[in-house]
Enzyme design. Structure first.
Site, PDB file in Angstrom:
ATOM      1  N   LYS A  70      -7.765   2.673 -20.199  1.00 26.93           N
ATOM      2  CA  LYS A  70      -7.575   1.411 -21.241  1.00 26.93           C
ATOM      3  C   LYS A  70      -7.447   1.746 -22.682  1.00 26.93           C
ATOM      4  CE  LYS A  70      -9.035  -0.917 -16.653  1.00 26.93           C
ATOM      5  NZ  LYS A  70     -10.276  -1.160 -16.049  1.00 26.93           N
ATOM      6  N   ALA A 106      -1.448  -8.932  -3.407  1.00 23.90           N
ATOM      7  CA  ALA A 106      -2.183 -10.595  -2.287  1.00 23.90           C
ATOM      8  C   ALA A 106      -2.212 -11.568  -3.527  1.00 23.90           C
ATOM      9  CB  ALA A 106      -3.255 -10.072  -1.325  1.00 23.90           C
ATOM     10  N   LEU A 165       0.444  -4.474  -1.482  1.00 22.65           N
ATOM     11  CA  LEU A 165       0.235  -5.853  -0.894  1.00 22.65           C
ATOM     12  C   LEU A 165      -1.794  -5.942  -0.841  1.00 22.65           C
ATOM     13  CD1 LEU A 165       2.907  -7.495   1.277  1.00 22.65           C
ATOM     14  CD2 LEU A 165       2.444  -7.820  -1.174  1.00 22.65           C
TER      15      LEU A 165
HETATM   16  N1  LIG Z   1      -8.489  -4.194  -8.060  1.00 23.00           N
HETATM   17  C1  LIG Z   1      -8.807  -4.524  -9.560  1.00 23.00           C
HETATM   18  O1  LIG Z   1      -9.185  -5.636  -9.576  1.00 23.00           O
HETATM   19  C2  LIG Z   1      -7.529  -4.101 -10.751  1.00 23.00           C
HETATM   20  C3  LIG Z   1      -6.562  -3.056 -10.005  1.00 23.00           C
HETATM   21  N2  LIG Z   1      -6.052  -2.904 -10.794  1.00 23.00           N
HETATM   22  C4  LIG Z   1      -4.874  -1.875 -10.732  1.00 23.00           C
HETATM   23  O2  LIG Z   1      -3.794  -2.200  -9.545  1.00 23.00           O
HETATM   24  C5  LIG Z   1      -3.299  -1.501  -8.939  1.00 23.00           C
HETATM   25  C6  LIG Z   1      -3.542  -2.143  -7.624  1.00 23.00           C
HETATM   26  O3  LIG Z   1      -4.658  -2.096  -6.928  1.00 23.00           O
HETATM   27  P1  LIG Z   1      -5.558  -2.631  -6.394  1.00 23.00           P
HETATM   28  O4  LIG Z   1      -4.730  -3.980  -5.179  1.00 23.00           O
HETATM   29  O5  LIG Z   1      -6.750  -2.432  -6.591  1.00 23.00           O
HETATM   30  O6  LIG Z   1      -5.185  -1.658  -4.793  1.00 23.00           O
HETATM   31  P2  LIG Z   1      -5.728  -1.512  -3.384  1.00 23.00           P
HETATM   32  O7  LIG Z   1      -5.728  -0.412  -2.527  1.00 23.00           O
HETATM   33  O8  LIG Z   1      -6.130  -2.495  -2.909  1.00 23.00           O
HETATM   34  O9  LIG Z   1      -3.479  -1.630  -2.907  1.00 23.00           O
HETATM   35  C7  LIG Z   1      -2.807  -0.894  -2.798  1.00 23.00           C
HETATM   36  C8  LIG Z   1      -1.870  -0.937  -2.268  1.00 23.00           C
HETATM   37  O10 LIG Z   1       0.004  -0.460  -2.449  1.00 23.00           O
HETATM   38  C9  LIG Z   1       0.073  -0.263  -1.509  1.00 23.00           C
HETATM   39  N3  LIG Z   1       0.011   1.594  -1.147  1.00 23.00           N
HETATM   40  C10 LIG Z   1      -0.508   2.286  -1.973  1.00 23.00           C
HETATM   41  N4  LIG Z   1       0.595   3.241  -1.644  1.00 23.00           N
HETATM   42  C11 LIG Z   1       1.906   3.518  -1.201  1.00 23.00           C
HETATM   43  C12 LIG Z   1       2.600   3.720  -1.124  1.00 23.00           C
HETATM   44  N5  LIG Z   1       3.108   5.268  -1.170  1.00 23.00           N
HETATM   45  N6  LIG Z   1       3.611   2.908  -0.405  1.00 23.00           N
HETATM   46  C13 LIG Z   1       3.564   1.873  -0.200  1.00 23.00           C
HETATM   47  N7  LIG Z   1       2.467   0.876  -0.392  1.00 23.00           N
HETATM   48  C14 LIG Z   1       1.341   1.645  -0.666  1.00 23.00           C
HETATM   49  C15 LIG Z   1      -0.690  -0.629  -0.141  1.00 23.00           C
HETATM   50  O11 LIG Z   1      -0.620  -1.041   1.094  1.00 23.00           O
HETATM   51  P3  LIG Z   1      -1.627  -0.828   2.307  1.00 23.00           P
HETATM   52  O12 LIG Z   1      -2.167  -1.741   2.307  1.00 23.00           O
HETATM   53  O13 LIG Z   1      -0.875  -0.846   3.950  1.00 23.00           O
HETATM   54  O14 LIG Z   1      -2.354   0.637   2.700  1.00 23.00           O
HETATM   55  C16 LIG Z   1      -1.929  -1.123  -0.462  1.00 23.00           C
HETATM   56  O15 LIG Z   1      -1.349  -2.500   0.313  1.00 23.00           O
HETATM   57  C17 LIG Z   1      -3.766  -0.380  -9.487  1.00 23.00           C
HETATM   58  O16 LIG Z   1      -2.830   0.300  -9.957  1.00 23.00           O
HETATM   59  C18 LIG Z   1      -5.127  -0.505  -9.786  1.00 23.00           C
HETATM   60  O17 LIG Z   1      -5.749   0.421 -10.743  1.00 23.00           O
HETATM   61  C19 LIG Z   1      -5.815  -3.143 -11.981  1.00 23.00           C
HETATM   62  C20 LIG Z   1      -6.708  -4.348 -12.426  1.00 23.00           C
HETATM   63  C21 LIG Z   1      -7.617  -4.725 -11.806  1.00 23.00           C
HETATM   64  N1  LIG Z   2     -11.500  -0.325 -11.524  1.00 27.99           N
HETATM   65  C1  LIG Z   2     -11.010  -1.442 -12.170  1.00 27.99           C
HETATM   66  C2  LIG Z   2     -10.483  -2.883 -12.428  1.00 27.99           C
HETATM   67  C3  LIG Z   2      -9.503  -3.521 -12.986  1.00 27.99           C
HETATM   68  O1  LIG Z   2      -8.460  -2.366 -14.173  1.00 27.99           O
HETATM   69  C4  LIG Z   2     -13.106  -1.612 -12.997  1.00 27.99           C
HETATM   70  O2  LIG Z   2     -13.679  -1.962 -12.405  1.00 27.99           O
HETATM   71  O3  LIG Z   2     -12.527  -2.109 -14.197  1.00 27.99           O
END
Ligand SMILES: NC(=O)C1=CN([C@@H]2O[C@H](COP(=O)(O)OP(=O)(O)OC[C@H]3O[C@@H](n4cnc5c(N)ncnc54)[C@H](OP(=O)(O)O)[C@@H]3O)[C@@H](O)[C@H]2O)C=CC1
Ligand SMILES: N[C@@H](CC=O)C(=O)O
Length: 404
Positions: free
Chosen positions: A202, A16, A11
Site C-alpha cells: 500500500k 460477495a 466471490l
Molecule cells: N478482505 C478485505 O478486507 C480486503 C481485501 N482486499 C483484496 O481483495 C482481494 C480479495 O480479497 P478477499 O475477498 O478477502 O479474498 P477471499 O479469499 O475471501 O476471496 C477470494 C475469491 O477468489 C476466488 N478465487 C481465488 N483464486 C481463484 C482462481 N484461481 N480462480 C477462480 N477463482 C478464484 C475464491 O474462490 P472460492 O470462494 O471458490 O475459494 C474466492 O471467491 C485480495 O486481493 C485482497 O488483498 C482489499 C482490501 C480489503
Molecule cells: N488484509 C488487509 C485487507 C485490506 O487491505 C488488511 O488487513 O488491511
C-alpha cells in the site's frame, strides 16, 4: 438504456460484498444499468448457484476476461501470478478493470497502467489501499494542485486490529489474529499482514501516486508486528505513547524515506485513536497543511464500497463515451533514501539487568517482568543493525518513535 456487462473474478469476502451492494436499490447505480453476467470462483457449488441465479459461475477466469460481451472486469480474487496475465488480457481486449489487489498493483501497476492507457480503458484500484477510505480519490482529485511532503498512516486493518485487541481487550496475539481472519480482514496468507508486506504494498502505491516515486521492496524499511508483548503497551503508556502499525513516507536528508513498522506514537497524535480494523492517514501538504482521513480499512462492505465507487466512475464514463483516467500527482519524484540511512528515536525492550553505556539512551524504566524499556536518541537503521548483531539475545525488540 444500454446495459453495462460486468464480470467478477472472485466471490469471497469482497466479491460477495460487491454483489450485496449492487443488489441494493440505488438511483445512481440503477441509472448505470450494470449487469453482472459472469463470475469466477474456485468452487462452483449448488448453494452458490442458488444464491446468484442470475450469474453464470465458472472456475475459468480466463473465459471472463476474453468474453466479448463483458465491458468491465472486477478482480477481487487476489494473488499475483494468476491475476497478472488475466488483467493484461482484459485490458488488451479493451475492457475496463477495477481491482482491490494491492500485491498486483504494487508489483505490476506501472506496466498495467501503460497497457490501460494504450487501449484507452480504465485501471482503477481504490479498494487496494486502505479498504473503505477514499485515499486515492482524495490524493488524485483534492490534492491535484497541492504538494505533499509527508504521509503517516495506519494502512493494515489486521495489524491494527491485533494490536488494539492485545492492548485494549487483553487478547493474545494468536486469538486476535484468528478473530481478524474470521471477520474477513486478513489476507489469504496472513503473514502478509503481520510481517508488514501488505502495508508495504500500500505504501508503494501511495508513494507512486503522491510523490511520483517507484519503489521496490528493497527501498522500504519493513518490520512486522509479530513478537510484540503486552508489556510493551504498558511501557509505552509510561511515556504517554501508544504502539501503532504505521506506514511513513517522509523527507530525510533531501530524499524520501519509506518505512513500515510498529511505531511508538504520542497519545495526542490523531492516529493514536484509530483502532481495530480502522485505517487512518495524516497528510501534510503545503495548502491543506494537515489533514486526517480515517475509516474502515478492511472487511466486506467497506472494501466493496470502494470497488463500487470505482465502478460508478467507470459506468458514468462509459455512458458519456469518455475514457476514465487515473493520474498520479507528480510524474517524476525525489530520490529514495537507502533504508539503512533512515533515522529515528528508538523504543527498545532489553533482557538483562543493565543497559550497555554505548546505547544512546535518554530514558528507561523496568517492567513488572524485569524487562528494561528504553527510549534512545535518534539513530540510523544501520546503527540498530549493529546493536542487533552485538546483542542478539539481550535486544528483544526495538522499533521507531514517531517524531512530530
Ligand atoms: N478482505 C478485505 O478486507 C480486503 C481485501 N482486499 C483484496 O481483495 C482481494 C480479495 O480479497 P478477499 O475477498 O478477502 O479474498 P477471499 O479469499 O475471501 O476471496 C477470494 C475469491 O477468489 C476466488 N478465487 C481465488 N483464486 C481463484 C482462481 N484461481 N480462480 C477462480 N477463482 C478464484 C475464491 O474462490 P472460492 O470462494 O471458490 O475459494 C474466492 O471467491 C485480495 O486481493 C485482497 O488483498 C482489499 C482490501 C480489503
Ligand atoms: N488484509 C488487509 C485487507 C485490506 O487491505 C488488511 O488487513 O488491511
Amino acid at each position: 438504456m444500454n446495459t453495462i456487462n460486468v464480470g467478477i473474478l472472485g466471490l469471497g469476502t469482497v466479491g460477495a460484498g460487491v454483489l450485496t451492494i449492487l443488489r441494493q436499490p440505488h438511483p445512481d447505480l440503477a441509472g448505470l444499468n450494470f449487469r453482472v453476467t459472469r463470475a469466477a470462483v474456485r468452487h462452483v457449488t449448488a448453494a452458490r448457484e442458488q444464491k446468484y441465479p442470475e450469474i453464470a459461475l465458472t472456475t475459468e477466469p480466463q473465459s471472463i476476461v476474453t468474453d466479448p460481451h463483458i465491458q468491465v472486469v472486477v478482480e477481487v480474487m487476489g494473488g499475483v501470478e494468476s491475476t497478472w496475465p488475466l488483467l493484461k488480457t482484459a485490458l488488451t481486449q479493451g475492457k475496463h478493470v477495477i481491482t482491490a489487489n494491492k500485491d498486483l498493483i504494487a508489483q505490476h501497476g506501472d506496466e498495467l497502467s501503460t497497457i490501460a492507457r494504450a487501449h484507452s480503458v480504465a485501471l482503477f484500484y481504490e479498494a487496494a489501499v486502505m479498504g473503505g477510505v477514499p485515499i486515492l480519490h482524495t490524493l488524485t482529485h483534492t490534492y491535484a494542485n497541492d504538494r505533499i511532503h509527508r504521509l503517516v498512516g495506519i494502512a493494515n486493518g489486521t495489524s491494527n486490529f491485533i494490536l488494539s485487541q492485545m492492548h485494549q481487550a487483553g487478547r493474545t496475539y494468536q486469538e486476535a489474529l484468528t478473530l481478524a481472519q474470521q471477520k474477513g480482514f486478513a489476507e489469504a496468507d496472513p503473514i502478509n499482514d503481520v510481517a508488514g508486506i501488505d502495508a508495504a504494498y500500500k505504501l508503494t502505491i501511495l508513494a507512486r501516486v503522491a510523490f511520483g516515486v517507484h519503489p521496490s521492496a528493497q527501498d522500504i524499511n519493513c518490520q512486522g508486528i509479530a513478537g510484540l508483548s503486552p508489556t510493551d503497551f504498558t511501557a509505552a503508556t509510561h511515556w504517554y505513547q501508544v504502539i501503532k502499525p504505521l506506514i511513513v513516507a517522509d523527507q530525510q536528508q533531501g530524499s524520501l524515506a519509506l518505512t513500515v513498522s510498529p511505531f511508538a506514537i504520542s497519545q495526542n497524535h490523531p492516529l493514536s485513536r484509530i483502532d481495530n480494523e480502522n485505517n487512518g492517514i495524516v497528510i501534510n501538504s503545503v495548502n491543506f497543511q494537515e489533514m486526517l482521513l480515517a475509516g474502515p480499512g478492511a472487511g466486506a462492505l467497506p472494501t466493496a464500497g470502494s470497488v463500487i465507487a470505482d465502478l460508478a466512475t467507470v459506468g458514468h464514463a462509459i455512458q458519456a463515451q469518455r475514457v476514465p483516467v487515473f493520474a498520479p500527482l507528480i510524474a517524476v519524484g525525489p530520490s529514495l533514501l537507502p533504508p539503512e540511512a533512515y533515522r529515528a528515536q528508538r523504543f527498545l525492550a532489553w533482557q538483562g539487568s543493565t543497559l550497555p553505556d554505548t546505547l544512546p539512551v535518554i530514558d528507561r524504566q523496568i517492567s513488572a517482568n524485569g524487562i528494561i524499556y528504553a527510549l534512545t536518541q535518534s539513530v540510523s537503521v544501520a546503527e540498530v543493525r549493529l546493536w542487533q548483531e552485538k546483542y542478539p539475545t539481550q535486544l528483544l525488540r526495538q522499533f521507531p518513535v514517531l517524531s512530530d
